[in-house]
Write an enzyme that holds these catalytic residues in place. Sequence first.
Site, PDB file in Angstrom:
ATOM      1  N   CYS A  59       0.819  -1.209   0.000  1.00  0.00           N
ATOM      2  CA  CYS A  59       0.000   0.000   0.000  1.00  0.00           C
ATOM      3  C   CYS A  59       0.852   1.259   0.000  1.00  0.00           C
ATOM      4  O   CYS A  59       0.388   2.331  -0.409  1.00  0.00           O
ATOM      5  CB  CYS A  59      -0.952   0.013   1.201  1.00  0.00           C
ATOM      6  SG  CYS A  59      -0.118  -0.002   2.796  1.00  0.00           S
ATOM      7  N   GLN A 128       6.149  -8.939   3.644  1.00  0.00           N
ATOM      8  CA  GLN A 128       5.725  -8.587   2.288  1.00  0.00           C
ATOM      9  C   GLN A 128       6.882  -8.730   1.306  1.00  0.00           C
ATOM     10  O   GLN A 128       6.703  -9.189   0.175  1.00  0.00           O
ATOM     11  CB  GLN A 128       5.176  -7.164   2.275  1.00  0.00           C
ATOM     12  CG  GLN A 128       3.868  -7.007   3.040  1.00  0.00           C
ATOM     13  CD  GLN A 128       3.486  -5.556   3.247  1.00  0.00           C
ATOM     14  OE1 GLN A 128       4.329  -4.680   3.420  1.00  0.00           O
ATOM     15  NE2 GLN A 128       2.189  -5.285   3.242  1.00  0.00           N
ATOM     16  N   GLU A 200      -4.224  -9.766   6.702  1.00  0.00           N
ATOM     17  CA  GLU A 200      -3.377  -9.481   7.859  1.00  0.00           C
ATOM     18  C   GLU A 200      -3.653  -8.100   8.443  1.00  0.00           C
ATOM     19  O   GLU A 200      -3.709  -7.930   9.668  1.00  0.00           O
ATOM     20  CB  GLU A 200      -1.907  -9.602   7.447  1.00  0.00           C
ATOM     21  CG  GLU A 200      -0.927  -9.399   8.589  1.00  0.00           C
ATOM     22  CD  GLU A 200       0.516  -9.556   8.132  1.00  0.00           C
ATOM     23  OE1 GLU A 200       1.417  -9.304   8.957  1.00  0.00           O
ATOM     24  OE2 GLU A 200       0.742  -9.931   6.971  1.00  0.00           O
TER      25      GLU A 200
END
Length: 427
Positions: A59, A128, A200
């Site tokens: 993001c 990630q 998550e």
Amino acid sequence: MQLLAVGLNHTTAPVSLREQLALAPEQLGQAVQAARGWFARIDPHPGAHVDEAAILSTCNRTELYAASAAPNSLDASAHFLADYHRLNVADLRPHLYMLPQDDAVRHAFRVASGLDSMVLGEPQILGQMKDAVRLADAAGGLGTYLHQLFQRSFAVAKEVRSTTEIGAHSVSMAAASVRLSQRIFDSIADQHVLFIGAGEMIELCATHFAAQNPRSITIANRTMDRGESLATRFNGQAIRLADLPERLAQFDIVISSTASTLPLIGKGLVERAIKARRHKPMFMVDLAVPRDIEPEVARLDDVFLYTVDDLAQVVQTGREGRQAAVAQAESIIETRVQSFMHWVGDRAVVPVIRDLHESSEAMRLTELERARRLLARGDDIDTVLEALSKGLTAKFLHGPQQALHSAQGDERARLAALLPQLFRNRR
């Protein structure tokens, strides 16, 4: 081969641009293959080496890591990102960081360690990055250089987190969401909370909000099984995303974070919900990139909509108190960068060393075969050995002597100073 990192993040580009470059996990493999193909097409010596690529997309960032011998590979990376996402490179370039060699390595180490995150020291980025590397490897994007880069990135991140206080007292996006909601509502305990998604980030947010004992917790997800599993943990209920139009008005707090490529909640839907609520305020947080909630929703009265960028100021709380840990972490990273670049330098001379060994071996075999013929002919062994040693010496010195005779000026002076070091007796 040149190592590079090209991309944008929350400090260089607004969410409106980041969402245009965002890639879902299932899209990363194809993008990695496209990047390798892009470099291969501009490589003047295709097949001489293997271009490597990996893409990290969250993001807060989309970054291309690569190892390529293609000319102007940094500029080529910028053009790839623009072309792949159908953007004008002139519009995209001002928001990109384009980092070569040790700068790229330093950036990868800082990202893995949480030093480049909106939430300083947050651990989520490491997971990630590991997922992105796994997907790049499955797509054939990793070779010697990137594999080593990421393995060392993970090791550095572990060292930073285990030896510094970089993650201590960090304010997460989930905690920031709670803080912002408390500015709107006197007590979260009186509110109905809706979480859209079941990943998550939503799990983390639900944990923080559940600690405030809200009146109810609801999970909306595409698949009921996953939604129900998460809802059960927080004594909540699960609904389908398709039920949102009928149910949205029931909720005071809405937190959304899905992998949808298109908005799930439009302005019209929220308008109807606010009307049904008789204009009772609704607090909404969109943690998704691309966004789950249309930006126009923020213009509605009685709606308080925040995106990941809006949370930036809140999550900076306590950052100043961690500056000593940051300095310690940066020192660790700098040391590890120098170590990695030394390894890269060693890799760069491997072909030269291999060529030297091959040419030396060819010389040795030629002289040895000549010596064997002389011995088979019955020549004196001492004479043959003398000829063998002189022949080897002459062949080894021929190249350096020719180079020295052909050079002129400063180049000759440099060779004259270098050659004695190369041929110094090391007994």
